[in-house]
Design a protein around this motif. Structure first.
Motif, PDB file in Angstrom:
ATOM      1  N   GLU A 120       0.281  15.064  -4.871  1.00  0.00           N
ATOM      2  CA  GLU A 120       1.244  13.963  -4.968  1.00  0.00           C
ATOM      3  C   GLU A 120       0.562  12.669  -5.422  1.00  0.00           C
ATOM      4  O   GLU A 120       1.074  11.943  -6.296  1.00  0.00           O
ATOM      5  N   LYS A 121      -0.619  12.359  -4.841  1.00  0.00           N
ATOM      6  CA  LYS A 121      -1.345  11.141  -5.201  1.00  0.00           C
ATOM      7  C   LYS A 121      -1.766  11.173  -6.668  1.00  0.00           C
ATOM      8  O   LYS A 121      -1.695  10.170  -7.385  1.00  0.00           O
ATOM      9  N   ASN A 122      -2.229  12.335  -7.111  1.00  0.00           N
ATOM     10  CA  ASN A 122      -2.640  12.497  -8.500  1.00  0.00           C
ATOM     11  C   ASN A 122      -1.478  12.222  -9.453  1.00  0.00           C
ATOM     12  O   ASN A 122      -1.616  11.495 -10.448  1.00  0.00           O
ATOM     13  N   ALA A 123      -0.322  12.819  -9.139  1.00  0.00           N
ATOM     14  CA  ALA A 123       0.851  12.614  -9.993  1.00  0.00           C
ATOM     15  C   ALA A 123       1.264  11.148 -10.029  1.00  0.00           C
ATOM     16  O   ALA A 123       1.638  10.614 -11.090  1.00  0.00           O
ATOM     17  N   ARG A 124       1.176  10.462  -8.890  1.00  0.00           N
ATOM     18  CA  ARG A 124       1.587   9.055  -8.827  1.00  0.00           C
ATOM     19  C   ARG A 124       0.679   8.177  -9.693  1.00  0.00           C
ATOM     20  O   ARG A 124       1.156   7.258 -10.370  1.00  0.00           O
ATOM     21  N   HIS A 126      -0.978   9.128 -12.361  1.00  0.00           N
ATOM     22  CA  HIS A 126      -0.621   9.413 -13.756  1.00  0.00           C
ATOM     23  C   HIS A 126       0.668   8.708 -14.163  1.00  0.00           C
ATOM     24  O   HIS A 126       0.846   8.345 -15.327  1.00  0.00           O
ATOM     25  N   GLU A 127       1.552   8.522 -13.198  1.00  0.00           N
ATOM     26  CA  GLU A 127       2.830   7.850 -13.475  1.00  0.00           C
ATOM     27  C   GLU A 127       2.727   6.329 -13.458  1.00  0.00           C
ATOM     28  O   GLU A 127       3.685   5.632 -13.749  1.00  0.00           O
ATOM     29  N   GLY A 128       1.539   5.817 -13.078  1.00  0.00           N
ATOM     30  CA  GLY A 128       1.343   4.378 -13.111  1.00  0.00           C
ATOM     31  C   GLY A 128       1.390   3.684 -11.768  1.00  0.00           C
ATOM     32  O   GLY A 128       1.471   2.450 -11.711  1.00  0.00           O
ATOM     33  N   TYR A 129       1.327   4.441 -10.666  1.00  0.00           N
ATOM     34  CA  TYR A 129       1.375   3.851  -9.323  1.00  0.00           C
ATOM     35  C   TYR A 129      -0.005   3.926  -8.666  1.00  0.00           C
ATOM     36  O   TYR A 129      -0.782   4.842  -8.924  1.00  0.00           O
ATOM     37  N   TRP A 130      -0.285   2.993  -7.792  1.00  0.00           N
ATOM     38  CA  TRP A 130      -1.587   2.917  -7.111  1.00  0.00           C
ATOM     39  C   TRP A 130      -1.333   2.919  -5.602  1.00  0.00           C
ATOM     40  O   TRP A 130      -1.490   1.915  -4.914  1.00  0.00           O
ATOM     41  N   ASP A 131      -0.956   4.085  -5.081  1.00  0.00           N
ATOM     42  CA  ASP A 131      -0.552   4.220  -3.682  1.00  0.00           C
ATOM     43  C   ASP A 131      -1.752   4.638  -2.844  1.00  0.00           C
ATOM     44  O   ASP A 131      -2.118   5.809  -2.808  1.00  0.00           O
ATOM     45  N   LYS A 132      -2.366   3.684  -2.128  1.00  0.00           N
ATOM     46  CA  LYS A 132      -3.570   3.956  -1.337  1.00  0.00           C
ATOM     47  C   LYS A 132      -3.255   4.312   0.111  1.00  0.00           C
ATOM     48  O   LYS A 132      -4.165   4.403   0.934  1.00  0.00           O
ATOM     49  N   SER A 133      -2.003   4.520   0.435  1.00  0.00           N
ATOM     50  CA  SER A 133      -1.625   4.784   1.816  1.00  0.00           C
ATOM     51  C   SER A 133      -2.286   6.054   2.353  1.00  0.00           C
ATOM     52  O   SER A 133      -2.412   7.063   1.657  1.00  0.00           O
ATOM     53  N   ALA A 134      -2.706   6.020   3.620  1.00  0.00           N
ATOM     54  CA  ALA A 134      -3.281   7.189   4.283  1.00  0.00           C
ATOM     55  C   ALA A 134      -2.222   7.985   5.032  1.00  0.00           C
ATOM     56  O   ALA A 134      -2.542   8.999   5.669  1.00  0.00           O
ATOM     57  N   GLU A 135      -0.985   7.578   4.927  1.00  0.00           N
ATOM     58  CA  GLU A 135       0.084   8.260   5.663  1.00  0.00           C
ATOM     59  C   GLU A 135       0.187   9.728   5.228  1.00  0.00           C
ATOM     60  O   GLU A 135       0.259  10.052   4.050  1.00  0.00           O
ATOM     61  N   GLY A 136       0.189  10.617   6.197  1.00  0.00           N
ATOM     62  CA  GLY A 136       0.330  12.043   5.917  1.00  0.00           C
ATOM     63  C   GLY A 136      -0.917  12.705   5.376  1.00  0.00           C
ATOM     64  O   GLY A 136      -0.879  13.884   5.005  1.00  0.00           O
TER      65      GLY A 136
END
Length: 399
Positions: A120-124, A126-136
């Protein structure tokens, strides 16, 4: 000299084994063949090697006019009509151990990736998002791995998982000795409820069809991960999709599917496509350079051992006789119906034909009997035909 035909781009390590044993007449094909093309290719071949895509049924066997032995350069033999080959006196060999490490490493890699939500993080990103959350996102250390099927692959997965600090439980329908600190779990429902990651390593067949169904998925721990690198038929895909969509499972990884594409350009038809928490791989659990080289060597060595000595150790459809050097220059390979008096009648016939038995090895399995006989002199064709004419004889070959 035996003619060898190999299909489906079998690793060159197999040809190296054949060449070292003195076999030079080798025909290779880069892919599986079907229909008349396959029929034409197998004619005149005494040794045939296939992988998983070549369907070797009774119709192909009927065209294999010189076949003595068949090698499956893979783990499974579902693509082969084993009963037909047994009744024709043709042993079949496979490679049940050579890709064990490759599959085990893939399973553990997928477990780590899914625990960390990497797909999921990899796809995000590539889509232009920088989601550093450790949730889950979780470490593998301290988590419980539940293994269904504790054979060669399952047990190695458990051993490697312990090196990561995981607690290992396993469930198997047969009694198995735990390796390292793994714990047997006779109650599958309890294991499903305790495991953070469940991985499947069971054979195909009716006994394992959809063993992971809606009820089994519901019994799994909420937020758990399911991995299947065994057989496509063991997981109910629609039920898995529902469990993922509802959030009951945190993720899944599948390397095998109930119906798989037949070519590189054919898409997989599955409701799991497009889910960001699912890893889908094209049946590549054992597809590493190391495993393919190992498979090539392992199966080729078994084929050579049979062709030169009549050894059938490791055959999946045949009485097993281990390698033994011939005590004479002449060895008969005799396949017969497993019935009372078959061997004594054979021995009497040999005596009547003036052939002295120097040594003999016999083994039976189901309806088949197989005996290696070292005799004191080379029989002529009329003598061989006399042996073959016995009603109990299925096949008699001369080394």
């Amino acid at each position: 000299m035996s003619r060898i035909v190999l299909f489906e781009n079998i690793n060159p390590s197999a040809q190296e084994v054949f060449a070292a044993a003195g076999y030079t007449d080798i025909q290779t094909y880069p892919a599986a063949l079907t229909g008349q093309s396959l029929f034409d290719a197998v004619k005149g071949a005494s040794i045939i090697g296939i992988r998983s895509r070549t369907q070797f049924d009774a119709s192909v066997l009927a065209q294999s006019d010189c076949l003595r032995v068949l090698g499956c350069f893979c783990i499974g033999t579902n693509q082969v009509d084993l009963d037909a080959l047994s009744l024709a006196g043709v042993p079949v060999f496979n490679a049940p151990f050579s890709n064990t490490r490759s599959v085990a490493e893939l399973v553990l890699a997928e477990a780590i990736l899914l625990l960390r939500r990497i797909p999921e993080k990899n796809a995000r990103v590539h889509e232009g998002y920088w989601d550093k959350s450790a949730e889950g996102a979780y470490e593998a250390r301290g988590k419980t791995l539940g293994i269904i099927g504790y054979g060669n692959i399952g047990s190695q997965v458990g051993t490697l998982a312990e090196l990561l600090g995981m607690r290992v439980l396993f469930h198997d329908v047969e009694s198995k000795l735990p390796l390292s600190n793994a714990q047997v779990c006779p109650d599958l429902q309890r294991m499903l409820a305790e495991a953070d990651v469940v991985t499947l390593h069971v054979p195909g067949g009716t006994a394992t069809d959809n063993i992971i169904n809606a009820a089994a998925l519901a019994a799994m721990k909420k937020g758990a991960i399911l991995i299947n690198a065994s057989r496509g038929s063991v997981v109910d895909i629609d039920a898995l999709h529902a469990a993922l969509a509802s959030g009951h499972l945190a993720g899944a990884a599948l390397d095998v599917f109930p119906v798989e594409p037949k070519g590189v350009n054919e898409p997989l038809q599955s409701p799991l496509r497009g889910l960001s928490n699912v890893i889908l791989t094209p049946h590549i659990g054992g597809s590493t350079q190391e495993s393919q080289a190992n498979i090539g060597r392992e199966v080729a060595e078994k084929l050579v051992s049979f062709a030169k000595y009549g050894a059938t150790k490791g055959a999946v459809n045949f009485p097993e006789i281990s390698y033994a050097a011939s005590s004479t220059q002449v060895r008969l390979l005799h396949v017969h119906k497993n019935m009372p008096g078959a061997v004594s009648a054979l021995n009497k016939r040999l005596a009547d034909l003036g052939l002295n038995i120097v040594s003999q090895q016999l083994q039976t399995q189901g309806e088949l009997g197989y005996v290696l006989i070292d005799i004191d002199r080379l029989p002529d064709e009329a003598t061989l035909e006399s042996i073959r004419s016995d009603p109990a004889t299925i096949r008699c070959d001369l080394l």
